[in-house]
Motif scaffolding. Structure first.
Motif, mmCIF file in Angstrom:
data_model
loop_
_atom_site.group_PDB
_atom_site.id
_atom_site.type_symbol
_atom_site.label_atom_id
_atom_site.label_comp_id
_atom_site.label_asym_id
_atom_site.label_seq_id
_atom_site.Cartn_x
_atom_site.Cartn_y
_atom_site.Cartn_z
ATOM 1 N N THR A 30 30.035 49.789 30.192
ATOM 2 C CA THR A 30 30.690 48.570 30.678
ATOM 3 C C THR A 30 32.013 48.892 31.350
ATOM 4 O O THR A 30 32.353 48.340 32.405
ATOM 5 C CB THR A 30 30.914 47.586 29.517
ATOM 6 O OG1 THR A 30 29.652 47.156 29.009
ATOM 7 C CG2 THR A 30 31.701 46.373 29.971
ATOM 8 N N ALA A 31 32.791 49.797 30.750
ATOM 9 C CA ALA A 31 34.095 50.161 31.325
ATOM 10 C C ALA A 31 33.934 50.759 32.715
ATOM 11 O O ALA A 31 34.696 50.417 33.647
ATOM 12 C CB ALA A 31 34.808 51.135 30.390
ATOM 13 N N ARG A 32 32.955 51.631 32.882
ATOM 14 C CA ARG A 32 32.751 52.236 34.207
ATOM 15 C C ARG A 32 32.337 51.174 35.229
ATOM 16 O O ARG A 32 32.739 51.224 36.395
ATOM 17 C CB ARG A 32 31.707 53.350 34.123
ATOM 18 C CG ARG A 32 32.218 54.622 33.467
ATOM 19 C CD ARG A 32 31.275 55.786 33.731
ATOM 20 N NE ARG A 32 29.955 55.549 33.167
ATOM 21 C CZ ARG A 32 29.604 55.885 31.923
ATOM 22 N NH1 ARG A 32 30.492 56.463 31.114
ATOM 23 N NH2 ARG A 32 28.393 55.660 31.482
ATOM 24 N N ARG A 33 31.507 50.221 34.790
ATOM 25 C CA ARG A 33 31.099 49.144 35.695
ATOM 26 C C ARG A 33 32.299 48.318 36.145
ATOM 27 O O ARG A 33 32.312 47.759 37.247
ATOM 28 C CB ARG A 33 30.058 48.263 34.993
ATOM 29 C CG ARG A 33 29.552 47.106 35.848
ATOM 30 C CD ARG A 33 28.295 46.488 35.268
ATOM 31 N NE ARG A 33 28.410 46.203 33.858
ATOM 32 C CZ ARG A 33 29.075 45.154 33.355
ATOM 33 N NH1 ARG A 33 29.697 44.322 34.157
ATOM 34 N NH2 ARG A 33 29.122 44.943 32.049
ATOM 35 N N MET A 34 33.327 48.237 35.291
ATOM 36 C CA MET A 34 34.548 47.496 35.637
ATOM 37 C C MET A 34 35.540 48.362 36.405
ATOM 38 O O MET A 34 36.646 47.919 36.733
ATOM 39 C CB MET A 34 35.207 46.979 34.350
ATOM 40 C CG MET A 34 34.384 45.933 33.624
ATOM 41 S SD MET A 34 35.139 45.452 32.035
ATOM 42 C CE MET A 34 36.687 44.707 32.595
ATOM 43 N N GLY A 35 35.151 49.611 36.701
ATOM 44 C CA GLY A 35 36.012 50.484 37.481
ATOM 45 C C GLY A 35 37.024 51.265 36.668
ATOM 46 O O GLY A 35 37.965 51.837 37.245
ATOM 47 N N LEU A 36 36.858 51.335 35.352
ATOM 48 C CA LEU A 36 37.798 52.048 34.502
ATOM 49 C C LEU A 36 37.366 53.502 34.316
ATOM 50 O O LEU A 36 36.168 53.816 34.287
ATOM 51 C CB LEU A 36 37.898 51.367 33.138
ATOM 52 C CG LEU A 36 38.333 49.894 33.127
ATOM 53 C CD1 LEU A 36 38.318 49.359 31.699
ATOM 54 C CD2 LEU A 36 39.707 49.737 33.747
ATOM 55 N N ARG A 37 38.327 54.377 34.157
ATOM 56 C CA ARG A 37 38.060 55.767 33.792
ATOM 57 C C ARG A 37 37.869 55.830 32.286
ATOM 58 O O ARG A 37 38.570 55.149 31.530
ATOM 59 C CB ARG A 37 39.245 56.654 34.221
ATOM 60 C CG ARG A 37 39.026 58.160 34.025
ATOM 61 C CD ARG A 37 40.113 58.933 34.759
ATOM 62 N NE ARG A 37 41.439 58.573 34.284
ATOM 63 C CZ ARG A 37 42.104 59.232 33.327
ATOM 64 N NH1 ARG A 37 41.552 60.295 32.751
ATOM 65 N NH2 ARG A 37 43.310 58.850 32.966
ATOM 66 N N THR A 38 36.915 56.634 31.823
ATOM 67 C CA THR A 38 36.578 56.657 30.397
ATOM 68 C C THR A 38 36.913 57.997 29.760
ATOM 69 O O THR A 38 36.739 59.055 30.369
ATOM 70 C CB THR A 38 35.078 56.369 30.179
ATOM 71 O OG1 THR A 38 34.298 57.353 30.870
ATOM 72 C CG2 THR A 38 34.724 54.986 30.685
ATOM 73 N N VAL A 39 37.392 57.917 28.519
ATOM 74 C CA VAL A 39 37.734 59.108 27.736
ATOM 75 C C VAL A 39 37.009 59.027 26.405
ATOM 76 O O VAL A 39 37.060 57.996 25.717
ATOM 77 C CB VAL A 39 39.258 59.202 27.489
ATOM 78 C CG1 VAL A 39 39.579 60.425 26.633
ATOM 79 C CG2 VAL A 39 40.015 59.246 28.804
ATOM 80 N N ALA A 40 36.322 60.082 26.034
ATOM 81 C CA ALA A 40 35.656 60.172 24.738
ATOM 82 C C ALA A 40 36.456 61.087 23.829
ATOM 83 O O ALA A 40 37.222 61.942 24.295
ATOM 84 C CB ALA A 40 34.236 60.720 24.897
ATOM 85 N N VAL A 41 36.300 60.903 22.531
ATOM 86 C CA VAL A 41 36.846 61.832 21.546
ATOM 87 C C VAL A 41 35.681 62.348 20.715
ATOM 88 O O VAL A 41 34.641 61.683 20.605
ATOM 89 C CB VAL A 41 37.902 61.161 20.649
ATOM 90 C CG1 VAL A 41 39.165 60.860 21.443
ATOM 91 C CG2 VAL A 41 37.365 59.887 20.008
#
Length: 691
Positions: A30-41
């Motif tokens: 969902t975040a990527r669809r909203m144009g956000l960069r994503t970070v996983a831990v």
């Protein structure tokens, strides 16, 4: 309602997801669809996990143990700083309801995608939350929610309320630290177990007690609030089908719900959220009694595992709502703009073995896929939220849920039919799952007729866990699948290279033995044991000709002209005497697995000419049924015990498992101490049975 942004809103362009598994993957999509960069831990155990592979960036937190990685607040905050993440989404579990974590993010200037710390604190203490709900006019179940925690006081309160009662961890959730107590005699043992689980899961062993309603339904309401004073409910979900207080099947909307009751429960849920100044997505859980009365149970101050069924019937993306509210925007829709369309089910796929009391299972997923086209399913009707893929390792360290299967239909009957077909289309190899158990639940007549309550599984235990007699046709189909694979492995033209029963001037003949898992601990049963093994003799005149299958077993004698036609993927068409069945089928080493929309059938298989007919003495040791940690030793070495007496407690994937004495005798020695990690198959103790 027009979407607007608060002047003091904190916009962010990078989101860190402080979780793992399917929820981490779900949020990042969902975040990527909203144009956000994503970070996983990730922890060391998850270094190559799917959520890490899918993220734009990923940061190591620490070792496999959750307390040293996913629950390490300082490490998560530092990961956000290193990657310039402006917000953190907690998923569910781990830090999602941790007020101290929220305060740490506030201090660091990082937006928490969730409610304020004050709201988490208000609902985190179950006893205090009950008092506030009472003041807000939300109906409560009779019980004890006081500060006094003396064992004798708690027993007296349970006696006063009247059995059965439900012991619950005051700081708990997710079924941890929870027991049903049927009588005063079993109270102390249940209390000890609840305290131990609660300390392990939450670092807090305070308890509350509630009257245990005999046939209630578990109905919860999805609420959403923004920072501008608006609140709505996105209708209800029925989560009554539970095992050990953990949900197994969920659906929305709740069957039999009237518009008046829906409105009353929804408004009570929003009232509860507003009482604590809530912001974001939350779930208010109620017990719905047979007379239509409903009682507040608890509020989960986070997104719930079962939120997709609400998304399916409303057409809304609740994660997007969360992110927009966290950015300071108003709720996307008002209450009168929300509507229900159709019906939805969610089934939780776990790595566990229902035939072995749901012991958690570990291993490597040699295949994880779903054949929608082959099952005749529409992609828009079926959703598989998963944190794993083919090749991933399922470890002992975390919750055993592999995926959530969510389906939608125009009505409940259509959605249920789609669920059954979708379960059959799942292809999971390398790890034992509860898929077959889910099929038994979903095809049960009372579930089909929506005769639901929180003790559904207990009430139907005899049928859900019955030693089902495998039909002759299933034995024949399993034998045919195995024989076909043998023939494929022996396609050499030379008779010296073949192992398929080739005889010069005579029919090919192979004799095999099959037995169901619940009837045996493995395939090496004595082939003469007619109570548990069916012997199948397969003959055919030549390559490509039909097999002539002869079955012999207790109350079982049949002969079939049998052919098998491979279809796409793992689908096959098995024809027995002119009756053609389409199945998802495979043979994993010594197990044949067959799945259709009604059930999953697993049969151990072995060629009889390889069977050792010798009898073996029973082992005098107890071995670990799964990877885990030793929690407690309940007797001393050298102690005399009776059959069935608890000896030690193990914990794996957040669940406790008690090992019991296999016979009358005495414990010679323990090989592990409390706190030790053990592997599946490790010998836990030496046990000497009486003569």
């Amino acid at each position: 309602m027009t979407r607007t942004t608060s002047p003091d809103a904190q916009r962010f362009d990078t989101l860190l997801v402080a979780n793992r598994g399917e929820i981490a993957c779900r949020v990042m999509r969902t975040a990527r669809r909203m144009g956000l960069r994503t970070v996983a831990v990730y922890s060391d155990a998850d270094a190559n996990a799917r959520h890490v592979r899918e993220a734009d960036e990923a940061v190591r937190l620490g070792p496999a143990a959750a307390r040293e990685s996913y629950l390490n607040v300082a490490a998560v905050v530092e990961a956000a700083r290193r990657t310039n993440a402006g917000a953190i989404h907690p998923g569910y579990g781990f830090l999602s309801e941790n007020g101290a974590f929220v305060e740490a993010l506030d201090a660091a200037g990082i937006t928490f995608v969730g409610p304020p710390a004050s709201a988490i604190a208000a609902m985190g203490d179950k006893s205090a939350a009950k008092a506030r709900m009472h003041d807000a006019g939300v109906p409560l179940v009779p019980g004890y929610h006081g500060e006094g925690q003396d064992d004798a006081l708690l027993r007296d309160e349970a006696d006063r309320i009247g059995y059965p009662v439900l012991l619950k961890a005051s700081a708990g959730g997710g079924g941890k630290g929870m027991r049903v107590v049927e009588s005063s005699d079993g109270f102390q043992a249940a209390l000890d177990g609840c305290r131990r689980e609660s300390r392990s899961a939450f670092g807090d062993d305070r308890m509350l007690i509630e009257k245990y309603l005999v046939q209630p339904r578990h109905v919860e309401v999805q609420v959403f609030c923004d920072a501008h004073g608006h609140g709505v409910y996105l209708f209800e979900r029925d989560c009554s089908v539970q095992r050990r207080h953990q949900k197994v099947l969920e659906e929305a909307p709740a069957p039999g719900m009237t518009e008046e009751l829906r409105r009353e429960m929804g408004e009570a849920a929003v009232r509860a959220a507003r009482e604590i100044g809530y912001v974001g997505a939350g779930t208010v859980e109620f017990l719905l009694d047979v007379d239509g009365s409903f009682y507040f149970m608890e509020m989960n101050t986070r997104l719930q595992v079962e939120h997709p069924v609400t998304e399916m019937i409303t057409g809304q993306d609740l994660v997007e709502w969360q992110l927009r509210v966290a950015m300071g925007e108003r709720l996307p829709l008002a209450q009168d703009e929300l509507t229900i369309s159709g019906h939805s089910f969610e089934a939780r796929l776990y790595a566990e073995d229902p035939e072995q009391d749901f012991l958690p299972a570990t291993g490597t997923l040699s295949r994880f896929a779903m054949d929608l086209a082959g099952a005749g399913l529409e992609a828009k009707r079926v959703r598989l939220d998963s944190g794993v893929e083919t090749g991933d390792v399922v470890s002992m360290h975390y919750d055993p849920m592999l995926a959530k299967l969510i389906v939608h239909g125009d009505d409940r009957a259509q959605a249920l039919a789609t669920l059954n077909r979708a379960l059959a289309a799942l292809d999971v190899r390398g790890v034992v799952t509860n898929r077959g158990f889910l099929q038994r639940l979903a095809t049960h007549p009372d579930f089909r007729d929506a005769k639901l309550d929180t003790r559904f599984i207990e009430r139907h235990e005899d049928t859900l866990f019955a030693e089902r007699r495998v039909a002759p046709e299933d034995y024949a189909a399993a034998a045919l699948i195995g024989l076909h694979q043998l023939a494929r492995e022996c396609e050499s033209d030379s008779p010296w290279d073949r192992h398929d029963g080739f005889r010069l001037n005579a029919p090919h003949t192979i004799r095999i033995a099959l037995c169901a898992p619940e009837l045996s601990q493995g395939p090496a049963q004595d082939a003469d044991d007619a109570e548990s093994v069916t012997v199948v003799e397969g003959k055919r005149e030549g390559q490509g000709s039909p097999w002539q299958l002869t079955l012999n077993g207790q109350d079982l004698s049949a002969t079939y002209a049998a052919t098998l036609e491979p279809l796409e993927g793992d689908a096959v068409a098995v024809t027995l005497d002119g009756h053609r069945r389409r199945l998802q089928a495979r043979r994993d080493d010594n197990v044949v697995v067959m799945v259709d929309p009604r059930r999953e059938t697993r049969l151990f298989w072995r060629r009889i000419d390889a069977i050792d007919h010798g009898h073996h003495e029973a082992e005098s040791t107890l071995t670990a049924p799964m990877h885990g940690t030793v929690v407690a030793l309940l007797v001393e070495a050298g102690a005399r015990v009776e059959k069935g007496m608890p000896l030690m407690v193990m914990e794996a994937m957040k669940m406790e498992h008690t090992m019991t004495a296999p016979a009358d005798g005495h414990v010679e020695s323990f090989h592990f101490a409390a706190g030790d990690t053990v592997g599946q198959g490790d010998v836990l103790l030496a046990f000497a049975a009486d003569e």
